[in-house]
Design a protein around this motif. Structure first.
Motif, short mmCIF file in Angstrom:
data_model
loop_
_atom_site.label_atom_id
_atom_site.label_comp_id
_atom_site.label_asym_id
_atom_site.label_seq_id
_atom_site.Cartn_x
_atom_site.Cartn_y
_atom_site.Cartn_z
N VAL A 1 4.90 20.82 -4.75
CA VAL A 1 3.61 20.14 -4.72
C VAL A 1 2.48 21.17 -4.69
CG1 VAL A 1 2.12 18.62 -3.36
CG2 VAL A 1 4.51 18.03 -3.72
N ALA A 2 2.62 22.20 -3.89
CA ALA A 2 1.60 23.25 -3.83
C ALA A 2 1.51 23.99 -5.16
CB ALA A 2 1.91 24.22 -2.69
N ALA A 3 2.63 24.24 -5.81
CA ALA A 3 2.63 24.89 -7.13
C ALA A 3 1.93 24.00 -8.15
CB ALA A 3 4.05 25.21 -7.57
N ALA A 4 2.18 22.70 -8.09
CA ALA A 4 1.52 21.77 -9.01
C ALA A 4 0.02 21.75 -8.76
CB ALA A 4 2.10 20.36 -8.85
N ALA A 5 -0.39 21.74 -7.50
CA ALA A 5 -1.82 21.75 -7.17
C ALA A 5 -2.47 23.02 -7.69
CB ALA A 5 -2.01 21.64 -5.66
N ARG A 6 -1.83 24.15 -7.48
CA ARG A 6 -2.38 25.43 -7.96
C ARG A 6 -2.45 25.43 -9.48
NH1 ARG A 6 -3.14 29.63 -5.19
NH2 ARG A 6 -1.80 28.95 -3.51
N SER A 7 -1.41 24.94 -10.14
CA SER A 7 -1.38 24.90 -11.60
C SER A 7 -2.43 23.95 -12.16
CB SER A 7 0.01 24.47 -12.06
OG SER A 7 0.10 24.44 -13.45
N ALA A 8 -2.73 22.88 -11.42
CA ALA A 8 -3.73 21.91 -11.87
C ALA A 8 -5.15 22.36 -11.55
CB ALA A 8 -3.46 20.55 -11.22
N GLY A 9 -5.29 23.51 -10.89
CA GLY A 9 -6.62 24.06 -10.65
C GLY A 9 -7.19 23.81 -9.27
N TYR A 10 -6.43 23.24 -8.37
CA TYR A 10 -6.90 23.03 -7.01
C TYR A 10 -6.81 24.33 -6.22
CZ TYR A 10 -6.90 18.01 -7.72
OH TYR A 10 -7.16 16.75 -8.17
N ASP A 11 -7.87 24.64 -5.49
CA ASP A 11 -7.88 25.87 -4.69
C ASP A 11 -7.12 25.71 -3.39
OD1 ASP A 11 -9.37 27.24 -6.55
OD2 ASP A 11 -11.26 26.63 -5.65
N THR A 12 -7.10 24.51 -2.85
CA THR A 12 -6.47 24.29 -1.56
C THR A 12 -5.08 23.70 -1.78
OG1 THR A 12 -7.56 22.14 -1.43
CG2 THR A 12 -8.62 23.97 -0.28
N PRO A 13 -4.04 24.44 -1.47
CA PRO A 13 -2.69 23.95 -1.74
C PRO A 13 -2.23 22.85 -0.78
CG PRO A 13 -2.61 26.07 -0.67
CD PRO A 13 -4.06 25.78 -0.94
N ASN A 14 -3.06 22.45 0.18
CA ASN A 14 -2.63 21.40 1.11
C ASN A 14 -3.04 20.01 0.64
OD1 ASN A 14 -5.32 21.73 1.52
ND2 ASN A 14 -5.25 21.73 3.74
N ARG A 15 -3.55 19.89 -0.57
CA ARG A 15 -3.84 18.57 -1.13
C ARG A 15 -2.56 18.03 -1.74
NH1 ARG A 15 -9.66 18.41 -4.02
NH2 ARG A 15 -10.75 19.73 -2.53
N PHE A 16 -2.12 16.89 -1.26
CA PHE A 16 -0.87 16.35 -1.75
C PHE A 16 -1.05 15.17 -2.68
CE2 PHE A 16 0.48 18.84 1.82
CZ PHE A 16 1.57 19.50 1.29
N ARG A 17 -2.31 14.85 -3.00
CA ARG A 17 -2.57 13.85 -4.03
C ARG A 17 -3.31 14.58 -5.13
NH1 ARG A 17 -5.81 8.13 -3.83
NH2 ARG A 17 -5.55 7.75 -6.03
N ILE A 18 -2.69 14.67 -6.27
CA ILE A 18 -3.22 15.44 -7.39
C ILE A 18 -3.53 14.48 -8.53
CG2 ILE A 18 -2.76 17.30 -9.02
CD1 ILE A 18 -0.65 18.29 -6.99
N ARG A 19 -4.73 14.51 -9.02
CA ARG A 19 -5.07 13.68 -10.18
C ARG A 19 -4.60 14.41 -11.42
NH1 ARG A 19 -8.17 9.44 -8.92
NH2 ARG A 19 -9.34 9.55 -7.00
N LEU A 20 -3.70 13.74 -12.14
CA LEU A 20 -3.13 14.33 -13.33
C LEU A 20 -3.90 13.86 -14.56
CD1 LEU A 20 0.61 13.82 -12.41
CD2 LEU A 20 -0.73 15.91 -12.23
N PRO A 21 -3.86 14.61 -15.64
CA PRO A 21 -4.53 14.20 -16.86
C PRO A 21 -4.00 12.86 -17.36
CG PRO A 21 -3.63 16.42 -17.09
CD PRO A 21 -3.17 15.88 -15.78
N ALA A 22 -4.87 12.08 -17.97
CA ALA A 22 -4.48 10.75 -18.49
C ALA A 22 -3.63 10.88 -19.73
CB ALA A 22 -5.71 9.92 -18.78
#
Length: 79
Positions: A58-79
């Motif tokens: 989840v943290a890797a996905a957040a980082r890959s999606a451009g989130y700076d804070t890896p503790n966000r566990f809800r990630i908005r994915l592209p449509a």
């Protein structure tokens, strides 16, 4: 007299897809990577025993999606 031993105190590397040891979780890694790219499923449920790598993915996905804070566990994915 013996020399001093060096004690490594640097922080661990941030979780990424590249430093995740997939093992039997190869399908989960592929699904999460595809979701971050906007392909495949938009919702993925990760489960497993403690220490299996859910938080790392989840943290890797957040980082890959451009989130700076890896503790966000809800990630908005592209449509």
């Amino acid at each position: 007299m013996t020399g001093q031993l060096i004690l490594e105190l640097s922080p661990p590397a941030p979780p990424t897809f590249e430093n995740f040891v997939a093992g039997a979780n190869g399908a989960a890694v592929a699904a999460v990577r595809a979701a971050v790219r906007g392909e495949g499923e938009r919702a993925i449920y990760l489960w497993g025993d403690a220490g299996c790598g859910r938080s790392h993915l989840v943290a890797a996905a957040a980082r890959s999606a451009g989130y700076d804070t890896p503790n966000r566990f809800r990630i908005r994915l592209p449509a």
